[in-house]
Design a protein around this motif. Structure first.
Motif, mmCIF file in Angstrom:
data_model
loop_
_atom_site.group_PDB
_atom_site.id
_atom_site.type_symbol
_atom_site.label_atom_id
_atom_site.label_comp_id
_atom_site.label_asym_id
_atom_site.label_seq_id
_atom_site.Cartn_x
_atom_site.Cartn_y
_atom_site.Cartn_z
ATOM 1 N N GLU A 138 0.810 -1.213 0.000
ATOM 2 C CA GLU A 138 0.000 0.000 0.000
ATOM 3 C C GLU A 138 0.851 1.273 0.000
ATOM 4 N N GLN A 139 2.142 1.147 0.246
ATOM 5 C CA GLN A 139 3.012 2.321 0.259
ATOM 6 C C GLN A 139 3.355 2.698 -1.188
ATOM 7 N N ARG A 140 3.160 3.954 -1.539
ATOM 8 C CA ARG A 140 3.480 4.425 -2.892
ATOM 9 C C ARG A 140 4.791 5.192 -2.815
ATOM 10 N N LEU A 141 5.815 4.608 -3.409
ATOM 11 C CA LEU A 141 7.145 5.196 -3.349
ATOM 12 C C LEU A 141 7.435 5.994 -4.603
ATOM 13 N N SER A 142 8.197 7.062 -4.437
ATOM 14 C CA SER A 142 8.647 7.831 -5.590
ATOM 15 C C SER A 142 10.175 7.815 -5.600
ATOM 16 N N ILE A 143 10.718 7.832 -6.803
ATOM 17 C CA ILE A 143 12.169 7.785 -6.983
ATOM 18 C C ILE A 143 12.566 8.967 -7.850
ATOM 19 N N ARG A 144 13.583 9.686 -7.389
ATOM 20 C CA ARG A 144 14.081 10.811 -8.171
ATOM 21 C C ARG A 144 15.589 10.906 -8.004
ATOM 22 N N MET A 145 16.208 11.718 -8.831
ATOM 23 C CA MET A 145 17.642 11.891 -8.767
ATOM 24 C C MET A 145 17.957 13.366 -8.577
ATOM 25 N N GLU A 146 18.901 13.655 -7.687
ATOM 26 C CA GLU A 146 19.381 15.020 -7.465
ATOM 27 C C GLU A 146 20.877 15.050 -7.726
ATOM 28 N N ARG A 147 21.367 16.212 -8.056
ATOM 29 C CA ARG A 147 22.814 16.391 -8.169
ATOM 30 C C ARG A 147 23.273 17.116 -6.916
ATOM 31 N N ARG A 148 24.317 16.607 -6.311
ATOM 32 C CA ARG A 148 24.844 17.176 -5.081
ATOM 33 C C ARG A 148 26.211 17.793 -5.333
ATOM 34 N N ARG A 149 26.943 17.949 -4.260
ATOM 35 C CA ARG A 149 28.274 18.547 -4.312
ATOM 36 C C ARG A 149 29.113 17.923 -5.429
ATOM 37 N N TYR A 150 29.814 18.755 -6.131
ATOM 38 C CA TYR A 150 30.672 18.348 -7.252
ATOM 39 C C TYR A 150 29.880 17.664 -8.363
ATOM 40 N N ASP A 151 28.589 17.995 -8.473
ATOM 41 C CA ASP A 151 27.712 17.489 -9.526
ATOM 42 C C ASP A 151 27.528 15.969 -9.474
ATOM 43 N N LYS A 152 27.652 15.389 -8.285
ATOM 44 C CA LYS A 152 27.490 13.939 -8.113
ATOM 45 C C LYS A 152 25.998 13.591 -8.028
ATOM 46 N N PRO A 153 25.561 12.550 -8.761
ATOM 47 C CA PRO A 153 24.150 12.154 -8.694
ATOM 48 C C PRO A 153 23.839 11.349 -7.426
ATOM 49 N N VAL A 154 22.634 11.577 -6.888
ATOM 50 C CA VAL A 154 22.128 10.843 -5.730
ATOM 51 C C VAL A 154 20.691 10.429 -6.047
ATOM 52 N N THR A 155 20.406 9.136 -5.920
ATOM 53 C CA THR A 155 19.055 8.627 -6.129
ATOM 54 C C THR A 155 18.320 8.663 -4.789
#
Length: 99
Positions: free
Chosen positions: A25-42
């Motif tokens: 029943e849990q609806r999860l969302s997934i996104r990506m951000e860019r952090r320090r030094y343009d490193k991607p984080v999911t």
């Protein structure tokens, strides 16, 4: 096996099935951000789990992906862009993932 053992087994099965239902029943969302030094984080959000269950899920994802990560503010943050693989891994664990 006694009748009492059967009743306990039935109760454990019932509790487990309820846990699976709550997970689904849990609806999860997934996104990506860019952090320090343009490193991607999911980032995976939308969990309604205890802290220990959330950490266990994060650990399983990190191991499956071969990456680092953390649990922060009731969400999982994984190093790198894993938006293509994380939904299937979460679905395998019984979660409903928005794409």
């Amino acid at each position: 096996m006694s009748n009492e053992d059967d009743e306990l087994e039935d109760l454990l099965d019932e509790l487990d099935s309820q846990g699976d239902l709550e997970t689904a029943e849990q609806r999860l969302s997934i996104r990506m951000e860019r952090r320090r030094y343009d490193k991607p984080v999911t980032i995976v959000e939308g969990f309604d789990l205890s802290q220990s269950e959330l950490k266990s899920t994060a650990s399983a994802l990190k191991q499956a992906l071969g990456t680092g990560g953390t649990v922060d503010d009731n969400r999982i943050e994984l190093q790198g862009d894993h938006r293509d693989r994380v939904p299937d891994l979460l679905r395998d664990r019984g979660f409903d993932v928005q794409t």
